[in-house]
Design an enzyme around this catalytic site. Structure first.
Site, PDB file in Angstrom:
ATOM      1  N   ASP A  92       0.840  -1.199   0.000  1.00 40.25           N
ATOM      2  CA  ASP A  92       0.000   0.000   0.000  1.00 40.25           C
ATOM      3  C   ASP A  92       0.878   1.254   0.000  1.00 40.25           C
ATOM      4  O   ASP A  92       2.078   1.199   0.304  1.00 40.25           O
ATOM      5  CB  ASP A  92      -0.875  -0.039   1.265  1.00 40.25           C
ATOM      6  CG  ASP A  92      -2.165   0.765   1.147  1.00 40.25           C
ATOM      7  OD1 ASP A  92      -2.286   1.549   0.200  1.00 40.25           O
ATOM      8  OD2 ASP A  92      -3.035   0.608   2.023  1.00 40.25           O
TER       9      ASP A  92
ATOM     10  N   ASP B  85     -10.878   2.053  -2.955  1.00 36.60           N
ATOM     11  CA  ASP B  85     -11.438   1.788  -1.626  1.00 36.60           C
ATOM     12  C   ASP B  85     -12.960   1.813  -1.673  1.00 36.60           C
ATOM     13  O   ASP B  85     -13.614   1.564  -0.660  1.00 36.60           O
ATOM     14  CB  ASP B  85     -10.956   2.847  -0.628  1.00 36.60           C
ATOM     15  CG  ASP B  85      -9.584   2.498  -0.072  1.00 36.60           C
ATOM     16  OD1 ASP B  85      -9.126   1.357  -0.278  1.00 36.60           O
ATOM     17  OD2 ASP B  85      -8.967   3.374   0.557  1.00 36.60           O
TER      18      ASP B  85
HETATM   19  C1  DGJ Z   1      -5.856   1.913   2.124  1.00 38.35           C
HETATM   20  C2  DGJ Z   1      -6.236   0.682   1.354  1.00 38.35           C
HETATM   21  O1  DGJ Z   1      -6.772   1.032   0.122  1.00 38.35           O
HETATM   22  C3  DGJ Z   1      -7.199  -0.149   2.194  1.00 38.35           C
HETATM   23  O2  DGJ Z   1      -7.625  -1.276   1.470  1.00 38.35           O
HETATM   24  C4  DGJ Z   1      -6.530  -0.561   3.474  1.00 38.35           C
HETATM   25  O3  DGJ Z   1      -5.465  -1.424   3.184  1.00 38.35           O
HETATM   26  C5  DGJ Z   1      -6.034   0.675   4.216  1.00 38.35           C
HETATM   27  N1  DGJ Z   1      -5.236   1.516   3.381  1.00 38.35           N
HETATM   28  C6  DGJ Z   1      -5.241   0.275   5.432  1.00 38.35           C
HETATM   29  O4  DGJ Z   1      -4.677   1.336   6.082  1.00 38.35           O
END
Ligand code: DGJ
Length: 705
Positions: free
Chosen positions: A454, A522
């Site tokens: 990420d 997300d």
């Molecule tokens: C952003 C990601 O897109 C989410 O899926 C998740 O992993 C969060 N970060 C965790 O902090």
């Protein structure tokens, strides 16, 4: 004039040098030409050029200031003391290689001082229609040269002066929204200056002649050109339509806003690749990109991606061994193949305010380390996966307390936190080595078969004072990101890598080449998500598009959707589950199990088939079609707010069936519906949609008899 003819699977790309050999010009880009059928080399500029220099009107393959004076240049040269620009002459023998796999060309030019070299590189493949281009600029002199702009390529798309530009734009939880605009004697520019690809725009455009009747049917026969940048750092892509000539010029390269390239004596800059593709219709561009991306995927061709359970939405930062093991048991029972522990597992990570950078399991949450969970997950017959964010650090972390100098900063200007974190200057060698060592240690500490990488904030105050290459921070950061990703592939070839950046903030062809799946957004509200996936599939392939079934209703289109609808949306790519399974009723768990089994039965077609979308995901009947030679799978989504449609009349017309072939129609669970239909009937009359999968979504499977 020497002329070079690059051939792809279905197209030809022909260029030659200008009459005075001061540059290269585009002679042809379109459907494949027969052998010996070479186009006339470009010669005369448009008669409306007037008093401009020739170079300003020529469809140059690449231009610099000093060569062009009124039109856009891909390269800006600055030797200091007002000595700007360069003028070129071909030198040396062009390097040309051609075999049954494709063609490769490198043309070299030298400037009037004899100290600056410019090489234009080209590569084509017979397996797809995408041409790769790059540029190398070398300083052979004894003075420093700076390049305020050093783009990769210019593509001359012969679409006239009224240009339709298709692109993808968005923001957090709303990535990949399809937009189009008209450019008629002007420029249109998109990009990122944030150090990663970004969510505002994707580094890919489609250009075609703007039609008066600009509907899909009309566009399906019009020549279209796709241009992308194979790059995950800051970037810019510009479309220019001028009042002279008959081409739209698409220029692409590393961003020229936050990036300045410095060439010390003897140094060379090799740009990222730009990618260009021709298709005979705008609606064909997506499949041309997908065909090329098949060759980027690991093991040549899409491999089967596992059904993932990710615990982020269920437990956020509040994770512990007992609760994760219980989730894993439930996930295994419904048919999940990989269990991923997301954020929250490492030392001090009680919220997003602390811990980032301290990549050891939190002893309070995992007293016996990660192995206990990983072994438990494996014992349940699944792979174990883990979340990391290696490029960032919280101020409240041991890493930052030990290395406060490792983060991007502009001298004494106060540091800026976003999501309470800073970005590590990955371009620094010691930081890149630390990231690699940390990941090696982590992946060797437990049986981890899946890594979600990420990156949750843009770079601000990028730069490195005292370093002559400090204004190249975005290039260096990106190259070291690739280096670490490449290390993962080489040293941990069995680990599946999911690329994520707050959702879809770092998705491009270079990332697709180095990862297995990408977290598109997300946004898990199914109706909003469908719109995102629709845009995503116009440039990127289904076998990389991970998508979860979750509880959230979304941000924009919040109208209730059935669990079956949520599954159908997530099944359009790589299916994942983000539900809080500890709260899911037994009845719903059983439904999840049946639908996951159904997905596993058609997954090979969804991941390997040719993808076509039909209609608008925001209204009416919208469908996504996946076709292989023997099987077509259709996902149908109904957006009938007022419930006015005659449901009995709902039909979809697939476009990927084999001509003169009869098909048996099965429902989403693989059960015969009793319908048999020929490919021709299916196109003309449509296939009836009975909505047996769910009241608002259906899945049809058509098997060739
Ligand atoms: C952003 C990601 O897109 C989410 O899926 C998740 O992993 C969060 N970060 C965790 O902090």
């Amino acid at each position: 004039m020497p002329q070079w003819h690059l051939r792809t699977r279905r197209t030809s790309y022909v260029l030659s040098t200008t009459p005075d050999a001061s540059g290269a010009v585009s002679d042809y880009w379109g459907p494949a030409l027969a052998d010996g059928d070479d186009p006339e080399p470009w010669s005369e500029p448009d008669r409306f050029v007037g008093y401009a220099a020739d170079a300003d009107a020529q469809p140059l393959e690449y231009a610099s200031d000093g060569q062009r004076h009124t039109a856009f240049s891909e390269l800006l040269v600055d030797r200091g003391d007002s000595r700007t620009g360069a003028r070129w002459a071909l030198y040396g023998e062009p390097r040309w290689n051609s075999d049954s796999r494709g063609d490769e060309l490198e043309l070299a030019f030298r400037d009037e001082t004899g100290t600056l070299e410019l090489s234009l590189g080209y590569r084509s493949s017979r397996e797809h229609d995408v041409i790769r281009r790059w540029t190398r600029i070398a300083n052979r002199g004894s003075d420093t040269v700076t390049l305020p702009r050093a783009f990769s390529a210019a593509w001359n798309a012969p679409v006239g002066q009224r240009v339709r530009v298709d692109y993808l734009a968005g923001s957090w939880a709303r990535e990949f929204q399809q937009r189009s605009t008209e450019v008629h004697w002007g420029t249109f520019s998109i990009g990122s200056r944030q150090g990663v690809t970004g969510m505002s725009f994707s580094p890919v455009v489609g250009v075609s002649a703007l039609l008066d009747d600009d509907d899909v049917a009309a566009r399906s026969g019009t020549a279209a050109y796709g241009v992308a940048l194979d790059w995950s750092g800051s970037w810019r892509l510009q479309v220019e339509s001028a009042a002279v000539g008959s081409h739209a010029r698409v220029s692409a390269g590393v961003d020229d806003d936050v990036t300045t390239i410095t060439l010390l004596p003897g140094e060379e800059f090799r740009t990222p690749d730009s990618l260009g593709v021709h298709a005979t219709g705008g609606t064909e561009l997506p499949s041309r990109w997908h065909e090329f991306q098949r060759g980027l995927a690991r093991q040549r061709g899409p491999r089967t991606q596992p059904v993932v359970y990710n615990s982020w939405m269920a437990t956020t930062f509040d994770v512990d061994i007992a609760q994760q093991l219980e989730l894993a048991r439930r996930a295994a029972a419904i048919g999940v193949e990989t269990f991923v522990l997301d954020d929250g597992w490492f030392r001090g990570r009680t919220s997003d305010r602390a811990g980032l950078g301290d990549w050891q399991p939190d002893p309070a949450k995992f007293p016996r380390g990660l192995s206990e969970l990983a072994d438990g997950v494996e014992a349940l017959g699944m792979r174990f996966g883990l979340w990391v964010e290696p490029e960032c650090v919280n101020p409240d972390s041991d890493l930052f307390r030990t290395h406060p100098d490792w983060v991007y900063r502009a001298e004494g200007r106060p540091l800026l936190t976003i999501r309470h974190q800073y970005v590590l200057d990955l371009g620094r060698e010691e930081v890149a080595l630390w990231v690699m060592a940390t990941l090696r240690e982590l992946l060797s500490s437990a049986p981890i078969g899946y890594l979600k990488w990420d990156m949750n904030r843009p770079v601000t105050d990028g730069g490195r004072p005292g370093d002559p290459h400090g204004r190249e921070w975005s290039v260096q950061h990106t190259r070291n990101y690739y280096r670490v990703m490449d290390m993962l592939r080489a040293e941990f070839p069995d680990v599946i890598v999911e690329a994520c950046a707050s959702g879809g903030a770092r998705i491009d062809n270079a990332v697709l080449q180095r990862s297995d799946v990408v977290w598109t957004s997300d946004q898990v509200g199914p109706r909003d998500r469908l719109v995102i996936q629709h845009g995503f599939l116009s440039a990127y392939p289904s076998w990389t598009m991970s998508s979860w079934v979750a509880e959230d209703d979304g941000h924009r289109d919040r109208e209730a959707a059935s669990l079956g609808y949520r599954f159908a949306v997530a099944m359009c790519g790589v299916l994942g589950i983000g539900l809080d399974l500890s709260r899911t009723s037994d009845e719903d768990l059983d439904e999840c199990r049946r639908r996951i089994t159904a997905y596993r039965g058609i997954r090979d077609v969804i991941l390997a088939g040719d993808v076509r979308t039909h209609g608008d995901p925001r209204r009416g009947l919208y469908s996504v079609e996946y076709s292989t030679d023997s099987r077509t799978v259709l996902f149908v989504f109904d957006r009938d707010r007022d419930r006015t449609r005659d449901r009995d009349a709902a039909r979809v017309s697939p476009a990927g069936l084999r001509a003169r072939t009869r098909y048996t129609v099965l429902d989403g669970y693989g059960r015969a519906t009793g319908t048999r239909i020929t490919a021709e009937e299916a196109v003309v009359r449509g296939v009836p949609v009975a909505f047996t999968w769910a009241s608002d979504a259906d899945i049809l499977i058509l098997d060739a008899c």
